[in-house]
Design an enzyme around this catalytic site. Sequence first.
Site, PDB file in Angstrom:
ATOM      1  N   LYS A 115       0.832  -1.212   0.000  1.00 54.36           N
ATOM      2  CA  LYS A 115       0.000   0.000   0.000  1.00 54.36           C
ATOM      3  C   LYS A 115       0.866   1.261   0.000  1.00 54.36           C
ATOM      4  CE  LYS A 115      -2.427   3.204   2.319  1.00 54.36           C
ATOM      5  NZ  LYS A 115      -2.313   3.891   3.594  1.00 54.36           N
ATOM      6  N   ASP A 133      -6.662   1.623   0.578  1.00 49.30           N
ATOM      7  CA  ASP A 133      -6.631   1.899   2.014  1.00 49.30           C
ATOM      8  C   ASP A 133      -7.964   1.460   2.626  1.00 49.30           C
ATOM      9  OD1 ASP A 133      -8.470   3.804   1.295  1.00 49.30           O
ATOM     10  OD2 ASP A 133      -7.569   5.402   2.487  1.00 49.30           O
TER      11      ASP A 133
END
Length: 204
Positions: A115, A133
């Site tokens: 991420k 997210d």
Amino acid sequence: MDEKLTYIYEMFPDAKCELDYNTIFQLLIAVSLSAQTTDKRVNQCTPILFEKYKTIKDLADANIEDVKSIIKPIGMTNTKAKNIIEIAKIIHYERKDSITSDVNELLKLPGVGIKTINVLLAEGFKIPAFPVDTHVNRVAKRLKLAYINDDVSDVERKLKKKIPKEQWIQMHHSMIFFGRYFCKAIAPKCQECQLKGKCRVNYK
Ligand code: SF4
């Protein structure tokens, strides 16, 4: 593009990264600090951090207790302080202050996962990527763009298939804003939402 995604995009066409930074290194540090907390909280600490440690070397040579006290409001202080100092050490002493967009090299940095790398690629290098997210994950699942039990890599893969590559960066920002300000985890604004009936949430 899927009508639900178009709706999200049209609601937040100018959504952008809300972390404050001036350089790719600062972005990398800010994203590393943002795990399990809000961008707002990170933005309260990073100006102090970057003012005290103006160069990558400054942070590489930092006293960990000093760093911990600056980032205290962010939480997970021990781990995050240790990681960002180690990241600075690797980038300064092993990579001559150069920050690569090579995913395998980035993965070698402590605490840096997919991420964080996707944010760095999309935001820092403007390379098409789709960071998932908590907001993107929740919105994709509520809107049946992914299964409830999908992990983040499944969600990322499914969204990338549905969205033209040139729109990945903007759409991920739009989905974050949609999740952060409208389709919130608690008390989403279902009464105002045109996607009522097309999502998994039982609204009243
Ligand atoms: S109806 Fe509610 S839960 Fe569903 S997408 Fe809209 S705001 Fe989110």
